[in-house]
Write a protein that holds these residues in place. Structure first.
Motif, PDB file in Angstrom:
ATOM      1  N   THR A   1      16.050  34.781  -6.158  1.00 43.98           N
ATOM      2  CA  THR A   1      15.986  36.224  -6.394  1.00 43.98           C
ATOM      3  C   THR A   1      15.673  36.550  -7.851  1.00 43.98           C
ATOM      4  OG1 THR A   1      18.368  36.329  -6.852  1.00 43.98           O
ATOM      5  CG2 THR A   1      17.663  36.643  -4.556  1.00 43.98           C
ATOM      6  N   ALA A   2      15.742  35.563  -8.746  1.00 44.45           N
ATOM      7  CA  ALA A   2      15.525  35.792 -10.185  1.00 44.45           C
ATOM      8  C   ALA A   2      14.051  35.590 -10.528  1.00 44.45           C
ATOM      9  CB  ALA A   2      16.391  34.852 -11.017  1.00 44.45           C
ATOM     10  N   ARG A   3      13.440  36.570 -11.196  1.00 45.55           N
ATOM     11  CA  ARG A   3      12.037  36.462 -11.596  1.00 45.55           C
ATOM     12  C   ARG A   3      11.880  35.572 -12.823  1.00 45.55           C
ATOM     13  NH1 ARG A   3      12.987  41.753 -11.411  1.00 45.55           N
ATOM     14  NH2 ARG A   3      12.514  41.955 -13.641  1.00 45.55           N
ATOM     15  N   TYR A   4      12.971  35.334 -13.518  1.00 49.20           N
ATOM     16  CA  TYR A   4      12.958  34.479 -14.704  1.00 49.20           C
ATOM     17  C   TYR A   4      14.308  33.778 -14.799  1.00 49.20           C
ATOM     18  CZ  TYR A   4      15.534  38.502 -16.558  1.00 49.20           C
ATOM     19  OH  TYR A   4      16.448  39.517 -16.740  1.00 49.20           O
ATOM     20  N   PRO A   5      14.381  32.609 -15.428  1.00 50.81           N
ATOM     21  CA  PRO A   5      15.673  31.939 -15.594  1.00 50.81           C
ATOM     22  C   PRO A   5      16.636  32.834 -16.364  1.00 50.81           C
ATOM     23  CG  PRO A   5      13.860  30.463 -16.155  1.00 50.81           C
ATOM     24  CD  PRO A   5      13.260  31.830 -16.002  1.00 50.81           C
ATOM     25  N   GLY A   6      17.831  33.015 -15.805  1.00 50.35           N
ATOM     26  CA  GLY A   6      18.781  33.926 -16.440  1.00 50.35           C
ATOM     27  C   GLY A   6      18.666  35.333 -15.909  1.00 50.35           C
ATOM     28  N   GLY A   7      18.011  35.508 -14.751  1.00 47.45           N
ATOM     29  CA  GLY A   7      17.929  36.828 -14.129  1.00 47.45           C
ATOM     30  C   GLY A   7      19.273  37.257 -13.553  1.00 47.45           C
ATOM     31  N   PRO A   8      19.378  38.497 -13.060  1.00 47.08           N
ATOM     32  CA  PRO A   8      20.660  39.016 -12.547  1.00 47.08           C
ATOM     33  C   PRO A   8      21.213  38.181 -11.396  1.00 47.08           C
ATOM     34  CG  PRO A   8      19.070  40.795 -12.834  1.00 47.08           C
ATOM     35  CD  PRO A   8      18.313  39.516 -13.022  1.00 47.08           C
ATOM     36  N   TYR A   9      22.528  38.108 -11.333  1.00 49.04           N
ATOM     37  CA  TYR A   9      23.206  37.396 -10.255  1.00 49.04           C
ATOM     38  C   TYR A   9      23.339  38.286  -9.023  1.00 49.04           C
ATOM     39  CZ  TYR A   9      24.656  33.696 -13.493  1.00 49.04           C
ATOM     40  OH  TYR A   9      24.676  32.658 -14.390  1.00 49.04           O
ATOM     41  N   VAL A  10      23.404  37.645  -7.866  1.00 54.61           N
ATOM     42  CA  VAL A  10      23.612  38.370  -6.610  1.00 54.61           C
ATOM     43  C   VAL A  10      25.084  38.687  -6.427  1.00 54.61           C
ATOM     44  CG1 VAL A  10      23.477  38.188  -4.093  1.00 54.61           C
ATOM     45  CG2 VAL A  10      21.567  37.410  -5.501  1.00 54.61           C
ATOM     46  N   SER A  11      25.968  37.723  -6.776  1.00 57.99           N
ATOM     47  CA  SER A  11      27.397  37.907  -6.553  1.00 57.99           C
ATOM     48  C   SER A  11      28.195  37.167  -7.620  1.00 57.99           C
ATOM     49  CB  SER A  11      27.780  37.395  -5.162  1.00 57.99           C
ATOM     50  OG  SER A  11      29.181  37.416  -4.980  1.00 57.99           O
ATOM     51  N   GLU A  12      29.355  37.701  -7.941  1.00 62.63           N
ATOM     52  CA  GLU A  12      30.244  37.052  -8.903  1.00 62.63           C
ATOM     53  C   GLU A  12      31.431  36.370  -8.228  1.00 62.63           C
ATOM     54  OE1 GLU A  12      29.901  36.396 -12.051  1.00 62.63           O
ATOM     55  OE2 GLU A  12      27.947  37.274 -11.838  1.00 62.63           O
ATOM     56  N   THR A  13      31.595  36.594  -6.936  1.00 59.52           N
ATOM     57  CA  THR A  13      32.687  35.961  -6.209  1.00 59.52           C
ATOM     58  C   THR A  13      32.203  34.656  -5.617  1.00 59.52           C
ATOM     59  OG1 THR A  13      33.640  38.109  -5.671  1.00 59.52           O
ATOM     60  CG2 THR A  13      34.340  36.236  -4.334  1.00 59.52           C
ATOM     61  N   ALA A  14      32.991  33.605  -5.755  1.00 64.01           N
ATOM     62  CA  ALA A  14      32.563  32.288  -5.310  1.00 64.01           C
ATOM     63  C   ALA A  14      33.633  31.638  -4.450  1.00 64.01           C
ATOM     64  CB  ALA A  14      32.277  31.401  -6.513  1.00 64.01           C
ATOM     65  N   TYR A  15      33.188  30.965  -3.394  1.00 66.63           N
ATOM     66  CA  TYR A  15      34.087  30.132  -2.604  1.00 66.63           C
ATOM     67  C   TYR A  15      34.242  28.754  -3.241  1.00 66.63           C
ATOM     68  CZ  TYR A  15      34.010  33.452   1.285  1.00 66.63           C
ATOM     69  OH  TYR A  15      34.149  34.570   2.064  1.00 66.63           O
ATOM     70  N   ALA A  16      33.151  28.302  -3.892  1.00 61.07           N
ATOM     71  CA  ALA A  16      33.207  26.967  -4.497  1.00 61.07           C
ATOM     72  C   ALA A  16      32.141  26.840  -5.574  1.00 61.07           C
ATOM     73  CB  ALA A  16      32.994  25.892  -3.435  1.00 61.07           C
ATOM     74  N   ILE A  17      32.491  26.092  -6.638  1.00 62.75           N
ATOM     75  CA  ILE A  17      31.516  25.667  -7.656  1.00 62.75           C
ATOM     76  C   ILE A  17      31.202  24.206  -7.356  1.00 62.75           C
ATOM     77  CG2 ILE A  17      31.086  25.284 -10.107  1.00 62.75           C
ATOM     78  CD1 ILE A  17      33.081  27.526 -10.689  1.00 62.75           C
ATOM     79  N   ILE A  18      29.982  23.940  -6.974  1.00 69.06           N
ATOM     80  CA  ILE A  18      29.609  22.601  -6.511  1.00 69.06           C
ATOM     81  C   ILE A  18      28.973  21.829  -7.668  1.00 69.06           C
ATOM     82  CG2 ILE A  18      28.284  21.291  -4.807  1.00 69.06           C
ATOM     83  CD1 ILE A  18      28.328  23.834  -3.056  1.00 69.06           C
ATOM     84  N   ASN A  19      29.734  20.958  -8.281  1.00 67.47           N
ATOM     85  CA  ASN A  19      29.223  20.142  -9.386  1.00 67.47           C
ATOM     86  C   ASN A  19      28.477  18.932  -8.837  1.00 67.47           C
ATOM     87  OD1 ASN A  19      30.378  21.630 -11.658  1.00 67.47           O
ATOM     88  ND2 ASN A  19      32.349  21.008 -10.811  1.00 67.47           N
ATOM     89  N   LEU A  20      27.462  18.505  -9.595  1.00 68.45           N
ATOM     90  CA  LEU A  20      26.599  17.429  -9.114  1.00 68.45           C
ATOM     91  C   LEU A  20      26.572  16.271 -10.109  1.00 68.45           C
ATOM     92  CD1 LEU A  20      23.712  19.790  -7.989  1.00 68.45           C
ATOM     93  CD2 LEU A  20      25.388  18.672  -6.502  1.00 68.45           C
TER      94      LEU A  20
END
Length: 301
Positions: free
Chosen positions: A282-301
């Motif tokens: 959904t972001a036209r450029y890196p660092g574009g607006p977020y869709v949501s601030e609520t998260a079920y999980a942060i998935i680290n890789l």
């Protein structure tokens, strides 16, 4: 006779001033490509320094080798025309460089988002299974993924590599993926997580989780550190910029290289002194607006 000489002498001086300005205008952004980003507080000084250097060089040429000024201006213009025709550093890049200087110095550049809010859930079992499945789909060492990532990391912004280094590879890859990704929904009953190889081979079609897996796999294949954020009905990738100084450099590169976009702010999350920016489709450029601030999980890789 003296009056005529004075008249022609004045005209020559005016022409030399005009030629000097014409030399500085294209020369400054050319020099700027080889000067590392210089940031002092909220001010971006690298293009300003380039203008000073271009003016100094032009002045010295005018004083020592006046006869070279006109050929030098002509050569610069010919180089720009040639680059414009061969997709190199042309007039569009020059205009973008000047626009970047103004936007970096006087535009609002960043917008820290609130810390990610992890929503508690009573479904830890299914959630844990989903997280592990998503992690297992990120395969950055696959040859198809690696070759694809390298190819399109070189597609755009290569002329700015001397200035921004490896960041241009990440930004080029983001641009290609987000410019070509096509949203395709999964079945209503089944959620399918495609690997990056599958998404590449099917022509870059898929839903938000397919895009996220593709993006982080490709970014990891060329050395980036990414993570995925699972929200209510959505999954999006984030890129680690590093500490505040590294984030500032990435921010300048994004504003510069994505200058054709209407960049109002750079949105980011900051955790423990580390800065992450949004790479969602959904972001036209890196660092574009977020869709949501609520998260079920942060998935680290």
């Amino acid at each position: 006779m003296n009056q005529a000489q004075d008249k022609y002498g004045h005209t020559r001086k005016v022409l030399l001033v005009i030629l000097s300005i014409l030399a500085v205008i294209p020369l400054a952004p050319l020099i700027n490509r080889y000067i590392p980003p210089l940031i002092l507080g909220d001010w971006n000084l690298d293009l300003t320094v380039s203008i000073i250097l271009a003016g100094t060089l032009t002045f010295l040429t005018l004083r020592l080798f006046r006869f070279l000024l006109l050929p030098a201006v002509g050569l610069l213009i010919l180089v720009l025309i040639y680059n414009q025709l061969t997709n190199g550093y042309g007039f569009g890049n020059m205009i973008r460089d000047y626009k970047t200087m103004v936007q970096n110095n006087w535009g609002k550049k960043e917008q820290k988002e609130i810390d990610l809010v992890l929503r508690p859930t009573f479904f830890d079992g299914p959630l844990t299974k989903t997280v592990k499945t998503l992690q297992s789909k990120v395969i950055a060492t696959d040859s198809v993924v690696r070759n694809y990532s390298v190819k399109y990391s070189l597609e755009s912004f290569d002329e700015y590599y001397p200035k921004y280094g490896s960041q241009v590879r990440l930004l080029s890859l983001f641009k290609h993926i987000n410019s070509n990704f096509k949203y395709v929904s999964d079945s209503e009953r089944d959620e399918y997580f495609a690997t990056a190889r599958e998404t590449i081979l099917n022509g870059l079609g898929g839903d938000c989780d397919d895009h996220s897996i593709l993006m982080v796999s490709c970014m990891k294949a060329i050395g980036a550190h990414c993570r995925m954020i699972l929200t209510d009905g959505h999954l999006y990738p984030e890129l680690l910029c590093g500490d505040e100084k590294q984030f500032e450099l990435m921010q300048q590169a994004v504003i510069h290289l994505f200058g054709n976009e209407a960049i109002d702010n750079m949105y980011y999350h900051e955790q423990n002194g580390q800065y992450w920016i949004n790479l969602d489709y959904t972001a036209r450029y890196p660092g574009g607006p977020y869709v949501s601030e609520t998260a079920y999980a942060i998935i680290n890789l």
